[in-house]
Design a protein around this motif. Structure first.
Motif, PDB file in Angstrom:
ATOM      1  N   VAL A 102     -34.949   4.949  42.380  1.00 11.23           N
ATOM      2  CA  VAL A 102     -35.315   4.740  44.090  1.00 11.23           C
ATOM      3  C   VAL A 102     -34.233   5.759  44.570  1.00 11.23           C
ATOM      4  O   VAL A 102     -33.116   5.615  44.426  1.00 11.23           O
ATOM      5  N   ALA A 103     -34.796   6.518  45.535  1.00  7.51           N
ATOM      6  CA  ALA A 103     -34.099   7.391  46.383  1.00  7.51           C
ATOM      7  C   ALA A 103     -34.546   7.391  47.687  1.00  7.51           C
ATOM      8  O   ALA A 103     -35.909   7.572  47.925  1.00  7.51           O
ATOM      9  N   LEU A 104     -33.775   7.196  48.742  1.00 15.06           N
ATOM     10  CA  LEU A 104     -34.128   7.188  50.199  1.00 15.06           C
ATOM     11  C   LEU A 104     -33.358   8.407  50.873  1.00 15.06           C
ATOM     12  O   LEU A 104     -32.398   9.020  50.443  1.00 15.06           O
ATOM     13  N   THR A 108     -22.591   2.691  58.361  1.00  9.69           N
ATOM     14  CA  THR A 108     -22.370   3.507  56.987  1.00  9.69           C
ATOM     15  C   THR A 108     -22.993   3.034  56.040  1.00  9.69           C
ATOM     16  O   THR A 108     -23.414   1.755  55.641  1.00  9.69           O
ATOM     17  N   ILE A 109     -23.749   4.157  55.234  1.00  7.10           N
ATOM     18  CA  ILE A 109     -24.573   3.442  54.010  1.00  7.10           C
ATOM     19  C   ILE A 109     -24.070   4.267  52.855  1.00  7.10           C
ATOM     20  O   ILE A 109     -23.859   5.549  52.762  1.00  7.10           O
ATOM     21  N   PRO A 110     -23.184   3.315  52.231  1.00  4.48           N
ATOM     22  CA  PRO A 110     -22.535   4.020  50.842  1.00  4.48           C
ATOM     23  C   PRO A 110     -23.478   5.028  49.835  1.00  4.48           C
ATOM     24  O   PRO A 110     -22.837   5.791  49.199  1.00  4.48           O
ATOM     25  N   TYR A 111     -24.594   4.416  49.820  1.00  3.33           N
ATOM     26  CA  TYR A 111     -25.294   5.384  48.675  1.00  3.33           C
ATOM     27  C   TYR A 111     -26.822   5.050  48.881  1.00  3.33           C
ATOM     28  O   TYR A 111     -27.207   4.410  49.929  1.00  3.33           O
ATOM     29  N   LEU A 112     -27.564   6.083  48.839  1.00  2.00           N
ATOM     30  CA  LEU A 112     -29.006   6.205  49.121  1.00  2.00           C
ATOM     31  C   LEU A 112     -29.905   6.082  48.032  1.00  2.00           C
ATOM     32  O   LEU A 112     -31.139   6.347  48.021  1.00  2.00           O
ATOM     33  N   GLU A 113     -29.246   6.021  46.569  1.00  2.00           N
ATOM     34  CA  GLU A 113     -30.108   6.245  45.428  1.00  2.00           C
ATOM     35  C   GLU A 113     -29.621   5.208  44.518  1.00  2.00           C
ATOM     36  O   GLU A 113     -28.547   4.540  44.880  1.00  2.00           O
ATOM     37  N   GLY A 114     -30.487   4.646  43.839  1.00  2.00           N
ATOM     38  CA  GLY A 114     -30.083   3.500  42.850  1.00  2.00           C
ATOM     39  C   GLY A 114     -31.276   3.479  41.799  1.00  2.00           C
ATOM     40  O   GLY A 114     -32.357   4.061  41.940  1.00  2.00           O
ATOM     41  N   PRO A 127     -39.280  11.536  47.592  1.00  2.00           N
ATOM     42  CA  PRO A 127     -40.354  11.309  46.344  1.00  2.00           C
ATOM     43  C   PRO A 127     -39.628  12.003  45.014  1.00  2.00           C
ATOM     44  O   PRO A 127     -40.051  11.719  44.049  1.00  2.00           O
ATOM     45  N   SER A 128     -38.531  13.006  45.362  1.00  2.00           N
ATOM     46  CA  SER A 128     -37.954  13.734  44.408  1.00  2.00           C
ATOM     47  C   SER A 128     -37.316  12.907  43.578  1.00  2.00           C
ATOM     48  O   SER A 128     -36.947  13.096  42.325  1.00  2.00           O
ATOM     49  N   GLY A 129     -36.377  11.817  44.027  1.00  2.00           N
ATOM     50  CA  GLY A 129     -35.570  10.920  43.395  1.00  2.00           C
ATOM     51  C   GLY A 129     -36.222   9.473  42.934  1.00  2.00           C
ATOM     52  O   GLY A 129     -35.644   8.707  42.637  1.00  2.00           O
ATOM     53  N   THR A 130     -37.535   9.432  43.195  1.00  2.00           N
ATOM     54  CA  THR A 130     -38.318   8.033  43.193  1.00  2.00           C
ATOM     55  C   THR A 130     -39.327   8.068  42.258  1.00  2.00           C
ATOM     56  O   THR A 130     -40.123   8.918  42.222  1.00  2.00           O
ATOM     57  N   ASP A 131     -39.462   7.103  41.226  1.00  2.00           N
ATOM     58  CA  ASP A 131     -40.560   6.923  40.281  1.00  2.00           C
ATOM     59  C   ASP A 131     -41.626   6.706  41.263  1.00  2.00           C
ATOM     60  O   ASP A 131     -41.668   6.505  42.527  1.00  2.00           O
TER      61      ASP A 131
END
Lengths: 331, 368
Positions: A76-78, A110-116, A151-155
């Motif tokens: 998942v990437a936002l 603050t958002i520490p990360y946007l991918e997971g 979309p590029s980082g999300t299934d």
């Protein structure tokens, strides 16, 4: 006869087995797709930031659809977005730009990360949003965070649930922006301090209280009317006071001292405590002889104010009361 | 036979079903409970010096699993098997205080209200808690009140509706730590009526314990200035009628009239030269019993030497235009005493200066 009994037994057995024949839940009944948790309007508005903490955390939630836990992990990437916010403002306010909802200022989160990843066997990824400096936000404005799936980082993802508006609500012990909070005037007096026209009024109306910081709220002075909230900007600025709640009093630990100050242009003078109008915020527990108790949050205020320099002051001796349930507050 | 087998089989299944649903009344459950008896829930009142009280707790809950707490720092609570000890130290403040003890197990809670007396305050203004009266004259003045109290009296409340009194100074009385002399300033009373103001004394040590006294200021007393004809003059005395001496004859049928038979290049006025300088005055006049030449815009000019003039007041409203109507001004004062007084007419109900005006009577008053 013997055959009849057998037929009856077999029929009963068949019916029983047939009734228990479950649908095949073993197999996946839907697609495994990433979505961003939101309501039908693509807004997620179930979380409220607690102003009493210097930092509070809410979450952007990415879910995985399907009837079975996935047997593989999903990426998942936002990424930031703005199309939903624009659509929200256009559809709700059209050309009334002054009422447009705003993006939460960067200084406030603050958002520490946007991918997971949503690991195999799980259905959610919660991305924390650390909130701070929320006292800077106007309680009258609507704030959102707008994020969409990258979309590029999300299934595989659901295109209808690829973007979300995360509504930012704030609350403190005394009020909340999530719902309207009213305190009712009880045993209150508003006296116009004019020797020639000493008008005394006994307000029995209610006063909407808005949270500002962790220990401060805003309300209309005296019985000044807020009127229609949508058009109340000038009235709020002219007629509002700020009540800041401080430490316990030495007499009663359930009472806390308050200070009363102008919100913007109003002339407000806090007066000394007078009888029960002792400038405190009190948790007032009224017990009945049978042991039951009713709990009230009460602002007990004594101040005077005027809207124009040429006007006489109006002295306010007010008890503003709201019933609450301490147990419900713990939920 | 087989019918019976079938019947008994079905009855057996039915009975086993019924009995399998029966509740288990045999198993003993250990019910944990905590009860504070009613007589231990009565409010506790500690004296000034503090003390100790016990609340009984009937419970089968282990000591570590129930709690007793106080919501105030001054009230301590300790628990032991079967009871809670509640203790308070001495109260050094001048106000009573309250607290709440909570004894709870899970969602089951009992509350005991606790109060403690404070030191007894005293607060007197000129020897009285309430009702002392300070009488002052109408003029600008000061007065003092002897405040006796064991509190720190830090608030002197003067109502907005009677704010002619102002706190000036607080001075300690030597050798008497509980006494202070509080001095107040009083504004000049510009009205003929007496006025009063109730001053409330309050302490942050105990806001509920107040004292008050009343300041009564007498109304202003005005004395008429004995005007004579030789004190009056005008820059535009009409030659055919209305000499200025008519203003002083007490006859409303006679009048002063400024020039209508000739013109001058400035606003018409009537002037009074006083024998003694005064710092302020009220003036009164009566209109001539006709409808024209009535002042509607007037400047009151004053001078100490007849050379240098200053405007004491410019009146643009409230002047009467009806026949024989009277007008009494407010009290007006000048920064420096004056001997010359001019009533300069800028406008009348007929025209703009320079234009004539008339008047039946004129009087002036000063503060005695």
């Amino acid at each position: 006869m013997k055959n009849r009994i057998k037929v009856i037994y077999c029929t009963l057995l068949g019916l029983t087995l047939g009734a228990c024949n479950s649908y095949d839940f073993e197999q996946e009944q839907y697609r495994n797709e990433i979505n961003l948790l939101s309501n039908s309007q693509l807004i997620y508005d179930k979380q409220v930031a607690d102003l009493s903490k210097s930092n509070d955390t809410i979450y952007l939630v990415a879910g995985l659809s399907g009837t079975q836990n996935a047997d593989k992990s999903y990426r998942v990437a936002l990424m930031e977005a703005d199309s939903l916010l624009k659509a929200y403002n256009k559809s709700n306010y059209d050309i009334d730009v002054s009422r447009y909802a705003r993006l939460l200022p960067e200084a406030c989160y603050t958002i520490p990360y946007l991918e997971g990843n949503i690991p195999a066997g799980e259905t959610q990824l919660r991305i924390p949003v650390y909130l701070q400096n929320l006292e800077k936000l106007s309680p009258d404005s609507i704030y959102f965070l707008d994020y969409q799936i990258d979309p590029s980082g999300t299934d595989a993802f659901n295109p209808k649930k690829k973007e979300v508006l995360l509504r930012i609500f704030k609350e403190n012990e005394f009020s909340s922006t999530k719902q309207n909070v009213y305190y009712n005037y009880t045993s209150s007096y508003i006296t116009t301090l004019d020797l020639n026209n000493p008008l005394v009024r006994r307000p029995t109306s209610s006063n909407q209280v808005f949270p500002l910081g962790g220990n401060s709220v805003r309300m209309m002075a005296g019985d000044e009317e807020l009127g229609e909230y949508k058009t109340g900007y000038d009235r709020i600025n002219e007629k509002s006071i700020v009540v800041t709640i401080g430490g316990q009093t030495s007499k009663n630990p359930l009472a806390r001292k308050v200070t009363i100050e102008p919100y913007k242009t109003i002339d407000v003078v806090q007066m000394t405590p007078f009888e029960m109008y002792d400038n405190t915020f009190l948790i007032n527990i009224i017990s009945t002889p049978d042991g039951r108790a009713t709990y009230y949050k009460e602002f007990r205020l004594h101040y005077k104010y005027r809207l124009n320099e040429a006007d006489p002051y109006k002295e306010v001796k007010a008890i503003l009361r709201m019933e609450y349930s301490p147990r419900a507050d713990l939920l | 036979m087989k019918k019976n087998i079938l019947l008994f089989g079905l009855i057996g299944i039915l009975l086993s079903g019924v009995f399998s649903c029966a509740p288990d009344y045999e198993t003993e459950f250990e019910v944990k409970s905590l009860v504070v008896p009613d007589n231990s829930l009565a409010p506790i009142s500690f004296p000034l010096e503090g003390g100790e009280a016990q609340a009984l707790v009937e419970t089968n809950v282990e000591l570590a699993n129930w709690s007793a707490s106080s919501n105030a720092e001054w009230l301590s609570v300790s628990k032991k098997e079967g009871s809670v000890t509640i203790s308070a130290g001495s109260n050094n403040t001048y106000a009573p205080r309250i607290a709440r003890v909570t004894i709870e197990y899970g969602h089951q809670a009992y509350y005991i209200n606790v109060t403690q007396k404070g030191n007894t305050p005293f607060l007197l203004a000129d020897g009285l808690r309430n009702g002392a009266i300070k009488s002052v004259s109408a003029g600008k003045t000061t007065f003092s009140v002897l405040v006796k109290s064991n509190l720190n009296v830090d608030h002197f409340l003067i109502p907005d509706t009677a704010n002619f009194v102002h706190l000036d100074a607080i001075t300690a009385v030597e050798g008497k730590p509980d006494e202070k002399t509080v001095t107040f300033k009083v504004d000049q009373n510009m009205s003929r009526n007496a006025r009063s103001s109730t001053i409330t004394l309050q302490s942050s040590d105990n806001y509920d314990y107040t004292a008050s006294f009343v300041v009564v200021q007498s109304g202003i007393v005005f004395t008429e200035i004995p005007l004579r004809a030789d004190m009056l003059s005008s820059n535009a005395q009409e030659v055919y009628e209305g000499p200025s001496s008519n203003l002083l004859d007490g006859d409303p049928g006679t009048f002063f009239h400024s020039a209508w038979s000739f013109s001058i290049g400035e606003a018409h006025y009537i002037q009074v030269k006083l024998d003694e300088p005064i710092s302020g005055c009220i003036f009164w006049y009566k209109n001539r019993n006709n409808g024209n030449g009535k002042p509607t815009d007037v400047s009151i000019m004053v001078s100490a030497d007849g050379e240098t003039w200053s405007e004491m007041v410019h009146i643009t409203s409230g002047l009467p235009t009806g026949a024989s109507e009277t007008y009494e001004s407010n009290y007006y004062s000048s920064e420096t005493p004056f001997t010359y007084f001019r009533f300069v007419v800028n406008k009348t109900n007929d025209g703009v200066a320079p234009t004539f005006f008339n008047m039946a009577e004129l009087r002036m008053y000063y503060i005695q």
